[in-house]
Design a protein around this motif. Structure first.
Motif, PDB file in Angstrom:
ATOM      1  N   ALA A  20     -28.640  63.656  26.072  1.00 27.41           N
ATOM      2  CA  ALA A  20     -29.031  65.022  25.707  1.00 27.41           C
ATOM      3  C   ALA A  20     -28.552  66.043  26.739  1.00 27.41           C
ATOM      4  CB  ALA A  20     -30.550  65.109  25.544  1.00 27.41           C
ATOM      5  N   PHE A  21     -28.787  65.755  28.016  1.00 29.58           N
ATOM      6  CA  PHE A  21     -28.399  66.716  29.039  1.00 29.58           C
ATOM      7  C   PHE A  21     -26.888  66.721  29.277  1.00 29.58           C
ATOM      8  CE2 PHE A  21     -32.953  66.590  29.808  1.00 29.58           C
ATOM      9  CZ  PHE A  21     -33.214  67.951  29.850  1.00 29.58           C
ATOM     10  N   SER A  22     -26.238  65.610  29.034  1.00 30.85           N
ATOM     11  CA  SER A  22     -24.772  65.586  29.126  1.00 30.85           C
ATOM     12  C   SER A  22     -24.161  66.441  28.027  1.00 30.85           C
ATOM     13  CB  SER A  22     -24.247  64.152  29.028  1.00 30.85           C
ATOM     14  OG  SER A  22     -24.685  63.393  30.125  1.00 30.85           O
ATOM     15  N   LEU A  23     -24.751  66.395  26.853  1.00 30.02           N
ATOM     16  CA  LEU A  23     -24.255  67.233  25.754  1.00 30.02           C
ATOM     17  C   LEU A  23     -24.483  68.718  26.043  1.00 30.02           C
ATOM     18  CD1 LEU A  23     -25.255  65.054  22.677  1.00 30.02           C
ATOM     19  CD2 LEU A  23     -22.975  65.365  23.677  1.00 30.02           C
ATOM     20  N   ILE A  24     -25.583  69.036  26.688  1.00 31.57           N
ATOM     21  CA  ILE A  24     -25.800  70.425  27.110  1.00 31.57           C
ATOM     22  C   ILE A  24     -24.713  70.827  28.102  1.00 31.57           C
ATOM     23  CG2 ILE A  24     -27.339  71.954  28.422  1.00 31.57           C
ATOM     24  CD1 ILE A  24     -29.690  70.411  27.070  1.00 31.57           C
ATOM     25  N   GLY A  25     -24.381  69.939  29.028  1.00 37.27           N
ATOM     26  CA  GLY A  25     -23.293  70.205  29.970  1.00 37.27           C
ATOM     27  C   GLY A  25     -21.968  70.402  29.260  1.00 37.27           C
ATOM     28  N   LEU A  26     -21.747  69.651  28.208  1.00 36.12           N
ATOM     29  CA  LEU A  26     -20.516  69.794  27.426  1.00 36.12           C
ATOM     30  C   LEU A  26     -20.463  71.145  26.717  1.00 36.12           C
ATOM     31  CD1 LEU A  26     -17.955  68.306  26.735  1.00 36.12           C
ATOM     32  CD2 LEU A  26     -19.172  67.176  24.871  1.00 36.12           C
ATOM     33  N   ILE A  27     -21.589  71.598  26.239  1.00 33.95           N
ATOM     34  CA  ILE A  27     -21.649  72.934  25.620  1.00 33.95           C
ATOM     35  C   ILE A  27     -21.341  74.004  26.672  1.00 33.95           C
ATOM     36  CG2 ILE A  27     -23.206  74.643  24.576  1.00 33.95           C
ATOM     37  CD1 ILE A  27     -24.582  72.181  23.184  1.00 33.95           C
ATOM     38  N   ILE A  28     -21.908  73.841  27.857  1.00 34.40           N
ATOM     39  CA  ILE A  28     -21.619  74.775  28.952  1.00 34.40           C
ATOM     40  C   ILE A  28     -20.117  74.776  29.247  1.00 34.40           C
ATOM     41  CG2 ILE A  28     -21.930  75.181  31.440  1.00 34.40           C
ATOM     42  CD1 ILE A  28     -24.835  74.137  31.064  1.00 34.40           C
ATOM     43  N   ALA A  29     -19.510  73.595  29.295  1.00 34.39           N
ATOM     44  CA  ALA A  29     -18.074  73.494  29.573  1.00 34.39           C
ATOM     45  C   ALA A  29     -17.252  74.190  28.497  1.00 34.39           C
ATOM     46  CB  ALA A  29     -17.659  72.029  29.680  1.00 34.39           C
ATOM     47  N   ALA A  30     -17.626  74.010  27.246  1.00 34.79           N
ATOM     48  CA  ALA A  30     -16.884  74.653  26.151  1.00 34.79           C
ATOM     49  C   ALA A  30     -16.992  76.171  26.239  1.00 34.79           C
ATOM     50  CB  ALA A  30     -17.399  74.150  24.801  1.00 34.79           C
ATOM     51  N   LEU A  31     -18.174  76.656  26.577  1.00 38.03           N
ATOM     52  CA  LEU A  31     -18.348  78.109  26.724  1.00 38.03           C
ATOM     53  C   LEU A  31     -17.547  78.637  27.918  1.00 38.03           C
ATOM     54  CD1 LEU A  31     -22.160  78.390  25.962  1.00 38.03           C
ATOM     55  CD2 LEU A  31     -20.270  79.234  24.534  1.00 38.03           C
ATOM     56  N   ALA A  67     -14.856  77.288  29.144  1.00 36.51           N
ATOM     57  CA  ALA A  67     -13.438  77.199  28.795  1.00 36.51           C
ATOM     58  C   ALA A  67     -13.001  78.436  28.015  1.00 36.51           C
ATOM     59  CB  ALA A  67     -13.167  75.938  27.971  1.00 36.51           C
ATOM     60  N   ARG A  68     -13.903  78.961  27.257  1.00 39.75           N
ATOM     61  CA  ARG A  68     -13.587  80.137  26.432  1.00 39.75           C
ATOM     62  C   ARG A  68     -13.735  81.446  27.196  1.00 39.75           C
ATOM     63  NH1 ARG A  68     -11.744  83.738  23.643  1.00 39.75           N
ATOM     64  NH2 ARG A  68     -12.646  84.482  21.722  1.00 39.75           N
ATOM     65  N   PHE A  69     -14.750  81.547  28.054  1.00 42.38           N
ATOM     66  CA  PHE A  69     -15.085  82.850  28.613  1.00 42.38           C
ATOM     67  C   PHE A  69     -14.901  82.999  30.126  1.00 42.38           C
ATOM     68  CE2 PHE A  69     -17.764  82.508  24.759  1.00 42.38           C
ATOM     69  CZ  PHE A  69     -17.215  83.557  24.051  1.00 42.38           C
ATOM     70  N   ALA A  70     -14.819  81.920  30.875  1.00 40.69           N
ATOM     71  CA  ALA A  70     -14.731  82.033  32.337  1.00 40.69           C
ATOM     72  C   ALA A  70     -13.285  82.200  32.792  1.00 40.69           C
ATOM     73  CB  ALA A  70     -15.336  80.800  32.999  1.00 40.69           C
ATOM     74  N   ARG A  71     -13.115  82.926  33.868  1.00 37.33           N
ATOM     75  CA  ARG A  71     -11.778  83.109  34.438  1.00 37.33           C
ATOM     76  C   ARG A  71     -11.293  81.800  35.074  1.00 37.33           C
ATOM     77  NH1 ARG A  71     -10.831  87.798  38.689  1.00 37.33           N
ATOM     78  NH2 ARG A  71     -12.875  88.204  37.838  1.00 37.33           N
ATOM     79  N   ARG A  72     -12.175  81.097  35.743  1.00 42.05           N
ATOM     80  CA  ARG A  72     -11.859  79.799  36.360  1.00 42.05           C
ATOM     81  C   ARG A  72     -12.863  78.764  35.859  1.00 42.05           C
ATOM     82  NH1 ARG A  72     -10.884  82.178  42.310  1.00 42.05           N
ATOM     83  NH2 ARG A  72      -8.740  82.878  41.967  1.00 42.05           N
ATOM     84  N   PHE A 131     -17.607  75.468  36.222  1.00 42.14           N
ATOM     85  CA  PHE A 131     -18.325  74.321  35.668  1.00 42.14           C
ATOM     86  C   PHE A 131     -18.839  73.412  36.775  1.00 42.14           C
ATOM     87  CE2 PHE A 131     -18.320  69.883  34.221  1.00 42.14           C
ATOM     88  CZ  PHE A 131     -19.279  69.958  33.220  1.00 42.14           C
ATOM     89  N   VAL A 132     -17.992  73.083  37.710  1.00 40.65           N
ATOM     90  CA  VAL A 132     -18.405  72.175  38.791  1.00 40.65           C
ATOM     91  C   VAL A 132     -19.538  72.797  39.601  1.00 40.65           C
ATOM     92  CG1 VAL A 132     -17.681  71.051  40.931  1.00 40.65           C
ATOM     93  CG2 VAL A 132     -16.215  70.939  38.903  1.00 40.65           C
ATOM     94  N   ARG A 133     -19.403  74.043  39.960  1.00 35.09           N
ATOM     95  CA  ARG A 133     -20.455  74.700  40.746  1.00 35.09           C
ATOM     96  C   ARG A 133     -21.766  74.752  39.961  1.00 35.09           C
ATOM     97  NH1 ARG A 133     -17.539  79.747  43.907  1.00 35.09           N
ATOM     98  NH2 ARG A 133     -16.340  78.427  45.325  1.00 35.09           N
ATOM     99  N   THR A 134     -21.673  75.114  38.706  1.00 35.23           N
ATOM    100  CA  THR A 134     -22.874  75.226  37.867  1.00 35.23           C
ATOM    101  C   THR A 134     -23.554  73.880  37.708  1.00 35.23           C
ATOM    102  OG1 THR A 134     -21.915  77.087  36.671  1.00 35.23           O
ATOM    103  CG2 THR A 134     -23.725  75.914  35.590  1.00 35.23           C
ATOM    104  N   THR A 135     -22.776  72.849  37.411  1.00 34.52           N
ATOM    105  CA  THR A 135     -23.377  71.548  37.152  1.00 34.52           C
ATOM    106  C   THR A 135     -23.899  70.878  38.430  1.00 34.52           C
ATOM    107  OG1 THR A 135     -21.166  70.550  37.108  1.00 34.52           O
ATOM    108  CG2 THR A 135     -22.178  71.112  34.986  1.00 34.52           C
ATOM    109  N   ARG A 155     -10.815  68.239  32.235  1.00 31.58           N
ATOM    110  CA  ARG A 155     -10.293  68.809  30.981  1.00 31.58           C
ATOM    111  C   ARG A 155     -10.338  70.331  30.952  1.00 31.58           C
ATOM    112  NH1 ARG A 155      -7.208  65.325  28.328  1.00 31.58           N
ATOM    113  NH2 ARG A 155      -8.145  63.276  28.355  1.00 31.58           N
ATOM    114  N   LEU A 156     -10.831  70.929  32.022  1.00 32.55           N
ATOM    115  CA  LEU A 156     -10.907  72.390  32.093  1.00 32.55           C
ATOM    116  C   LEU A 156      -9.777  72.955  32.951  1.00 32.55           C
ATOM    117  CD1 LEU A 156     -14.754  72.719  32.640  1.00 32.55           C
ATOM    118  CD2 LEU A 156     -13.503  73.304  30.554  1.00 32.55           C
TER     119      LEU A 156
END
Length: 139
Positions: free
Chosen positions: A67-78, A80-85, A90-94, A136-137
């Protein structure tokens, strides 16, 4: 006709590749956390899975990891779309979220060994999922 090469060293990925890598890492992390729990509870270490007087089922480790890995995957997808880096963000957030996930384990009504086991499972999952998704990012 000319061809151009990507010489920046960054990689961008499709959402599909990100999801595939994340799904594989999620399954691996879920299996790993259940294996750690089984090894610790079994004759290897004899650690109790009782928290607040009630036992945690071994499958609970896998389910919550997924469940929490999938939440992390959603964060990564977002990201990938909106972050400059996206990778760095992702690494810092996670990493911060992983550290925060240890707090409930520290204050749980459980033995010291049980708390250590719970924290270990968080770190095992993070060690598997974060690098697999981050690769993958785009950097």
């Amino acid at each position: 006709m000319t061809a151009t090469a990507n010489t920046t060293g960054t990689t961008t990925s499709t959402v599909g590749a990100l999801i595939r890598a994340g799904a594989v890492a999620t399954v691996a992390a879920s299996a790993a956390t259940m294996a750690v729990a089984v090894a610790a509870v079994g004759q290897l270490a004899g650690v109790s899975l009782d928290v607040g007087g009630a036992p945690i089922p071994v499958t609970g480790f896998g389910v919550l990891t997924a469940a929490f890995s999938l939440i992390g995957l959603i964060i990564a997808a977002l990201l990938a779309r909106f972050a400059r880096r996206p990778r760095r963000t992702f690494v810092r957030t996670t990493v911060v979220l992983t550290v925060l996930s240890l707090v409930p384990d520290l204050i749980a009504d459980a033995s010291t060994a049980t708390k250590a086991l719970l924290m270990l499972t968080h770190l095992v999952a993070a060690t598997i999922v974060i690098p697999a998704v981050a690769r993958r990012l785009a950097a």
